[in-house]
Design a protein around this motif. Structure first.
Motif, PDB file in Angstrom:
ATOM      1  N   PRO A 135       0.816  -1.223   0.000  1.00  0.00           N
ATOM      2  CA  PRO A 135       0.000   0.000   0.000  1.00  0.00           C
ATOM      3  C   PRO A 135       0.848   1.271   0.000  1.00  0.00           C
ATOM      4  N   ARG A 136       2.165   1.114   0.166  1.00  0.00           N
ATOM      5  CA  ARG A 136       3.056   2.291   0.008  1.00  0.00           C
ATOM      6  C   ARG A 136       3.219   2.621  -1.474  1.00  0.00           C
ATOM      7  N   CYS A 137       2.982   1.625  -2.372  1.00  0.00           N
ATOM      8  CA  CYS A 137       3.073   1.855  -3.823  1.00  0.00           C
ATOM      9  C   CYS A 137       1.730   2.317  -4.370  1.00  0.00           C
ATOM     10  N   VAL A 138       0.666   1.618  -3.961  1.00  0.00           N
ATOM     11  CA  VAL A 138      -0.640   1.860  -4.564  1.00  0.00           C
ATOM     12  C   VAL A 138      -1.707   1.432  -3.558  1.00  0.00           C
ATOM     13  N   GLY A 139      -2.797   2.195  -3.486  1.00  0.00           N
ATOM     14  CA  GLY A 139      -3.882   1.834  -2.574  1.00  0.00           C
ATOM     15  C   GLY A 139      -3.836   2.625  -1.284  1.00  0.00           C
ATOM     16  N   PHE A 140      -4.261   1.977  -0.195  1.00  0.00           N
ATOM     17  CA  PHE A 140      -4.449   2.672   1.076  1.00  0.00           C
ATOM     18  C   PHE A 140      -3.666   1.970   2.175  1.00  0.00           C
ATOM     19  N   ALA A 141      -2.758   2.688   2.819  1.00  0.00           N
ATOM     20  CA  ALA A 141      -1.968   2.105   3.902  1.00  0.00           C
ATOM     21  C   ALA A 141      -2.591   2.484   5.244  1.00  0.00           C
ATOM     22  N   SER A 142      -2.448   1.578   6.214  1.00  0.00           N
ATOM     23  CA  SER A 142      -2.860   1.911   7.577  1.00  0.00           C
ATOM     24  C   SER A 142      -1.903   1.262   8.559  1.00  0.00           C
ATOM     25  N   ASP A 143      -1.225   2.097   9.351  1.00  0.00           N
ATOM     26  CA  ASP A 143      -0.295   1.553  10.332  1.00  0.00           C
ATOM     27  C   ASP A 143      -1.018   1.080  11.587  1.00  0.00           C
ATOM     28  N   PHE A 159      -8.155  -2.959  -3.231  1.00  0.00           N
ATOM     29  CA  PHE A 159      -6.788  -3.141  -2.738  1.00  0.00           C
ATOM     30  C   PHE A 159      -6.850  -4.090  -1.542  1.00  0.00           C
ATOM     31  N   LEU A 160      -6.193  -5.235  -1.687  1.00  0.00           N
ATOM     32  CA  LEU A 160      -6.417  -6.306  -0.712  1.00  0.00           C
ATOM     33  C   LEU A 160      -5.740  -6.066   0.625  1.00  0.00           C
ATOM     34  N   THR A 161      -4.631  -5.319   0.635  1.00  0.00           N
ATOM     35  CA  THR A 161      -3.965  -5.139   1.941  1.00  0.00           C
ATOM     36  C   THR A 161      -3.664  -3.668   2.233  1.00  0.00           C
ATOM     37  N   GLU A 162      -3.870  -3.290   3.482  1.00  0.00           N
ATOM     38  CA  GLU A 162      -3.458  -1.967   3.964  1.00  0.00           C
ATOM     39  C   GLU A 162      -2.177  -2.090   4.794  1.00  0.00           C
ATOM     40  N   LYS A 163      -1.686  -3.338   4.932  1.00  0.00           N
ATOM     41  CA  LYS A 163      -0.475  -3.604   5.741  1.00  0.00           C
ATOM     42  C   LYS A 163       0.696  -3.886   4.794  1.00  0.00           C
ATOM     43  N   ASP A 164       1.769  -3.103   4.945  1.00  0.00           N
ATOM     44  CA  ASP A 164       2.844  -3.169   3.953  1.00  0.00           C
ATOM     45  C   ASP A 164       3.888  -4.248   4.232  1.00  0.00           C
ATOM     46  N   ASP A 165       3.796  -4.914   5.397  1.00  0.00           N
ATOM     47  CA  ASP A 165       4.799  -5.935   5.689  1.00  0.00           C
ATOM     48  C   ASP A 165       4.143  -7.309   5.816  1.00  0.00           C
ATOM     49  N   GLY A 416       9.100  -1.271   3.286  1.00  0.00           N
ATOM     50  CA  GLY A 416       7.685  -1.600   3.118  1.00  0.00           C
ATOM     51  C   GLY A 416       7.209  -1.506   1.682  1.00  0.00           C
ATOM     52  N   VAL A 417       8.138  -1.551   0.709  1.00  0.00           N
ATOM     53  CA  VAL A 417       7.735  -1.347  -0.687  1.00  0.00           C
ATOM     54  C   VAL A 417       8.011  -2.584  -1.537  1.00  0.00           C
ATOM     55  N   LYS A 418       9.278  -2.974  -1.647  1.00  0.00           N
ATOM     56  CA  LYS A 418       9.641  -4.092  -2.518  1.00  0.00           C
ATOM     57  C   LYS A 418      10.672  -4.968  -1.838  1.00  0.00           C
ATOM     58  N   TYR A 419      10.643  -6.250  -2.207  1.00  0.00           N
ATOM     59  CA  TYR A 419      11.675  -7.167  -1.731  1.00  0.00           C
ATOM     60  C   TYR A 419      12.934  -6.981  -2.571  1.00  0.00           C
TER      61      TYR A 419
END
Ligand code: ZN
Length: 438
Positions: A135-143, A159-165, A416-419
């Motif tokens: 969600p740091r790339c696209v969509g909605f993030a929530s910590d 967007f299936l996940t709001e959790k980036d990890d 929290g973006v890419k491996y």
């Protein structure tokens, strides 16, 4: 080694000529390039090849206004909402602000869909699409806390996940994603392959049934063979690699025969082979020039990636533009053997994917003689696995290289973006490895 000569239609040549001449005559960022032009009587592809390379640093230096052709009123287009400004955080360098023209982006995506029979025949456009990426790339993030399905839905996208990890995705959280796929019934699931691989491992472990879309498209990262193994165990539909970037639009898409074809309606691709000892002439870097974008002229933009050309015609019958056997990985993810040979991310991946039981990994080369690998395995311990892993990597890097494996519980994406599957802790300048230089 025979290299397959690409074919181009007369429409393609006309689009390439128009993009090139507009950029050189009307776009401020290319003012200093005019002196390299071979002139209108020269072959258009040779005119491209005579030009310098456009880098991310050039995009920052000229800023977004430097790439808008003269005579176009950017201020009015921004005010009316025809275009907007979008900031990208590149994976290898600082943020760049781009003029974003949605109509062009949509057209670029639509022409890429013609390159696979599953996306060509699915009637795509306003289709329901689920997206699984950071969600740091696209969509909605929530910590803190979770977002409802409605809060993560925008137009026809879920967007299936709001959790980036993914390390923090519990069994219940993965079940929520699987449940939402079944309720939303997407025609396409677009996913970062490493994120989707985590969801698939969970579905395999707990024996969950997962809704099957018409196609899974894999983007954001170059898929590992290990990711593909997990994804193919859960999804029976085609899993199609789609390659592009915010700057370039959609550049290559995988066909039903597994090769990647150039999106010839929207871009030209210059290929620069590596020297033979580094994998040339089949492996090389690509520079992308875009067609038909009235708000942004991109010529010979260095994508920062290495690709491998196909050497025989694709059985699917598509033949226009470049055909690739593979995207080999980012230059930023390349490493070096003890003999000084460039090792692409795909070469590392093939070596590691041969070792049974590895679910995730990250390889770091601190110098040419020292490699460490962190890996996750649910099924095998270090005593059984590590000798095989070291032997396989020594075939890549050389017998004298010190290889240190570490078993770990899980891996997180960088920021929290890419491996990052592989990287060197020292600078690799790709110019040193190109044919003619190395
Ligand atoms: Zn094909």
């Amino acid at each position: 080694m025979l290299i397959l000569a690409p074919t181009y239609s007369s429409e393609y040549r006309a689009a390439a000529k128009s993009a090139f001449e507009t950029a050189l005559s009307k776009v401020p960022a290319y003012n200093t390039w005019r002196r390299y032009d071979l002139g209108p009587s020269a072959d258009i592809f040779e005119r491209f090849e005579a030009m310098p390379v456009l880098t991310k640093a050039d995009l920052r230096e000229h800023q977004f206004a430097g790439f808008v052709p003269e005579g176009r009123d950017l201020a009015s287009a921004l005010a009316s909402g025809e275009v907007k400004l979008v900031k990208t955080s590149g994976s290898t360098s600082d943020a760049v602000t781009n003029v974003w023209y949605q109509k062009w982006w949509d057209a670029s995506e639509a022409s890429s869909w013609k390159l696979h029979v599953a996306t060509a025949s699915a009637g795509l456009g306003a289709h329901r699409e689920a997206i699984l990426s950071s969600p740091r790339c696209v969509g909605f993030a929530s910590d803190d806390g979770y977002l409802s399905m409605q809060q993560r839905t925008l137009e026809h996208y879920l967007f299936l996940t709001e959790k980036d990890d993914p390390v923090e995705w519990s069994e219940a959280f993965c079940d929520r994603m699987i449940d939402e796929l079944g309720r939303f019934e997407p025609v396409v699931l677009e996913a970062n392959p490493s994120f989707l691989s985590v969801l698939c491992r969970n579905a395999i472990k707990y024996d969950r049934r997962v809704y099957q879309p018409a196609a899974v498209t894999l983007t954001y990262e170059n898929p590992s063979l290990i990711h593909l193994r997990h994804i193919h165990r859960v999804f029976q539909c085609p899993a199609i690699s789609s390659y592009g970037s915010t700057e370039s639009g959609y550049v290559f898409m995988q066909c039903e025969a597994g090769r990647l074809h150039q999106n010839v309606e929207h871009c030209h691709v210059d290929f620069q082979p590596l020297a033979p000892r580094h994998g040339g002439p089949e492996i090389g870097r690509i520079l992308v020039s875009t067609f038909h974008n009235p708000w942004r002229a991109l010529i010979r933009f260095d994508m920062g990636d290495l690709v491998k050309l196909a050497t025989v015609p694709c059985p699917c019958g598509r033949h226009e533009g470049l055909t690739l056997d593979a995207i080999e990985g980012r230059i930023a993810n390349a490493t070096i053997s003890s003999a000084g040979k460039l090792i692409t991310q795909n070469e590392v991946d093939s070596a590691i994917a041969q070792v049974e039981g590895i679910e995730q990994y990250e390889l770091l080369q601190s110098d040419e003689a020292t490699v460490s690998v962190s890996y996750v395995s649910d099924t095998r311990g270090p005593t059984a696995l590590e000798p095989e892993l070291c032997a396989s990597l020594r075939r890549c890097y050389g017998a004298s290289v010190k290889i240190t494996p570490h078993q770990i519980q899980a891996l997180s994406p960088v920021l929290g973006v890419k491996y990052r599957l592989a990287s060197a802790d020292f600078k690799i300048d790709i110019d040193d490895f190109l044919a003619g230089n190395a």
